[in-house]
Design an enzyme around this catalytic site. Structure first.
Site, PDB file in Angstrom:
ATOM      1  N   TYR A 207       9.003 -25.002  -3.491  1.00 60.65           N
ATOM      2  CA  TYR A 207       7.779 -25.277  -3.728  1.00 60.65           C
ATOM      3  C   TYR A 207       7.552 -24.926  -5.069  1.00 60.65           C
ATOM      4  O   TYR A 207       7.683 -24.224  -5.602  1.00 60.65           O
ATOM      5  CB  TYR A 207       6.915 -24.369  -2.751  1.00 60.65           C
TER       6      TYR A 207
ATOM      7  N   MET B  16       7.585 -19.800   3.997  1.00 66.06           N
ATOM      8  CA  MET B  16       7.088 -19.364   5.444  1.00 66.06           C
ATOM      9  C   MET B  16       8.189 -18.650   6.334  1.00 66.06           C
ATOM     10  O   MET B  16       8.006 -17.608   6.698  1.00 66.06           O
ATOM     11  CB  MET B  16       6.098 -20.268   6.072  1.00 66.06           C
TER      12      MET B  16
ATOM     13  N   ARG C  80     -10.687   9.601  -0.043  1.00 70.74           N
ATOM     14  CA  ARG C  80     -10.598   8.684   1.042  1.00 70.74           C
ATOM     15  C   ARG C  80     -10.926   9.321   2.227  1.00 70.74           C
ATOM     16  O   ARG C  80     -12.284   9.430   2.455  1.00 70.74           O
ATOM     17  CB  ARG C  80      -9.011   8.439   0.922  1.00 70.74           C
TER      18      ARG C  80
ATOM     19  N   LYS D 206       2.839   5.769  12.827  1.00 71.24           N
ATOM     20  CA  LYS D 206       1.849   4.750  12.699  1.00 71.24           C
ATOM     21  C   LYS D 206       2.427   3.460  12.449  1.00 71.24           C
ATOM     22  O   LYS D 206       3.526   3.445  12.001  1.00 71.24           O
ATOM     23  CB  LYS D 206       0.805   5.320  11.908  1.00 71.24           C
TER      24      LYS D 206
END
Ligand SMILES: *Cc1c(COP(=O)(O)O)cnc(C)c1O
Length: 367
Positions: free
Chosen positions: A257, A304, A128, A34
């Site tokens: 940043y 990023m 779940r 998956k």
């Protein structure tokens, strides 16, 4: 074209892990592929797992299963997150087994002709997926339109050896199997174990194990179970990137940043050409890269497309060098475990989130 970053996927390591896990479990192995095979590439890993001894493939979504079929996978495939309203005809058309966890899903899939193959998912304590409040109703349901191939459940705490919840879940699972048998339904494939249970608990293997993270050579939890090496697993992914730029900066330089880090001495910084858009967690602190035999830690915030590392004033690294972001750790590089810990997360999330801009290269790791 030369890349600026790449994830190198070693199929020999995958094959070694599959054969190790099969001989540990001594039952059929369902290779969990998956989420793009935990970031390693759905089709390539699916086909490689089939070729190297996996008996089944397991995915979350029906579309993942269909993609595997249309790319030539022939072994059985189970999809376990196929909600009501899905096109269950596709499951029969592509010969895909579907997990059923609710009465509404059983009713919908029973409308499909040619006896769809189902695995009944039971909630044994994880709270779940799986039947819980609808279990009694299930025992009175009409199973004549489906073929019940399997019954399964999932552990919540298998990576915690000695945890009582594991024994409780195992016992509930056995009770559910017996209750189903009492109404004449005896699914040939009972399965419960994930990677951690496969490695730690031989009582829970039943007819098949479902291994994900361990097949990719990673530990389900390095703190409770030990790391890949201790477990005899070979990490399949090595993540590399280029140094976009190396520069010498004075003490007192505020980096990145928010100026969250300031150099306390003159040093060489390296700008690594990967960022949070590529799956390098923005909060990561305490991991870094490996170049020329030494580690260089992250300094400042991950951006990023790039992050900055402190190479140290004596570094011989130059702009354009390749560095290892994580690997199997054998040469001293950071591992996916280290990146997980540095990001308040786990190795699963680190490999799974490596973004689509990073090409997967099916080749041995390089140093
Ligand atoms: C993801 C998943 C697994 C694999 O778990 P690992 O810890 O990666 O081995 C097994 N079973 C189910 C139902 C899953 O969702």
């Amino acid at each position: 074209m030369e890349h600026r970053a790449e994830a190198r996927i070693d199929i020999n390591a995958l094959a070694s892990n599959i054969s190790f896990l099969r001989s540990t479990a001594k039952v059929d192995l369902l290779a969990v592929v998956k989420a793009d095979a935990y970031g390693h590439g759905l089709i390539e890993i699916g086909l490689a797992a089939e070729k190297n001894g996996a008996d089944w493939l397991g995915v979350a979504l029906l579309e993942e299963a269909i993609a595997l079929r249309t790319h030539g996978v022939r072994i059985p495939i189970l999809a376990w997150l196929v909600p009501p309203g899905s096109d269950f005809n596709q499951a029969v058309k592509y010969d895909i087994d579907v997990a059923v966890a609710s009465i509404v899903t059983l009713k919908e899939i029973s409308q499909v002709s040619n006896k769809p193959r189902i695995h009944i998912e039971v909630d044994t304590g994880m709270t779940r997926g799986g039947f819980l409040d609808e279990w009694e109703e299930l025992l009175k349901a009409d199973f004549s339109k489906v073929e019940v191939v399997g019954i399964f459940s999932h552990f919540a705490r298998a990576d915690e050896p000695g945890e009582k919840q594991n024994i409780d879940q195992l016992n509930v699972f056995k009770i559910r199997v017996a209750e189903l048998a009492a109404i004449g339904i005896n699914p040939p494939i009972k399965h419960l174990s994930n990677s951690a249970a496969t490695l730690l608990d031989s009582n829970s293997v039943f007819d098949m194990v479902r291994t994900g993270i361990s097949m990719y050579g990673l530990s389900p939890d390095f703190k409770t179970m030990g790391d890949s090496k201790k477990l005899g697993l070979k990490p399949v992914m090595q993540l590399r990137a280029k140094l976009h730029l190396v520069k010498t900066v004075p003490a007192g330089s505020a980096v990145g940043y928010g100026a969250s880090a300031v150099t306390d001495h003159e040093t060489k910084l390296g700008v690594v050409a990967m960022g949070y858009a590529d799956g390098v967690p923005r909060i990561a602190q305490g991991a870094g890269i490996f170049v020329n035999g030494t580690r260089a830690p992250i300094i400042g915030r991950v951006s990023m497309d790039q992050f900055v590392v402190d190479l140290g004033i004596n570094s011989t690294a130059v702009s354009g060098d390749w560095v290892i972001v994580f690997g199997d750790g054998s040469h001293g590089e950071y591992t996916a475990d280290d990146w997980g810990a540095a990001s308040l997360s786990i190795n699963y999330e680190i490999v799974t989130r490596i973004g689509p801009r990073v090409p997967r290269i099916y080749a041995p790791h390089v140093y």
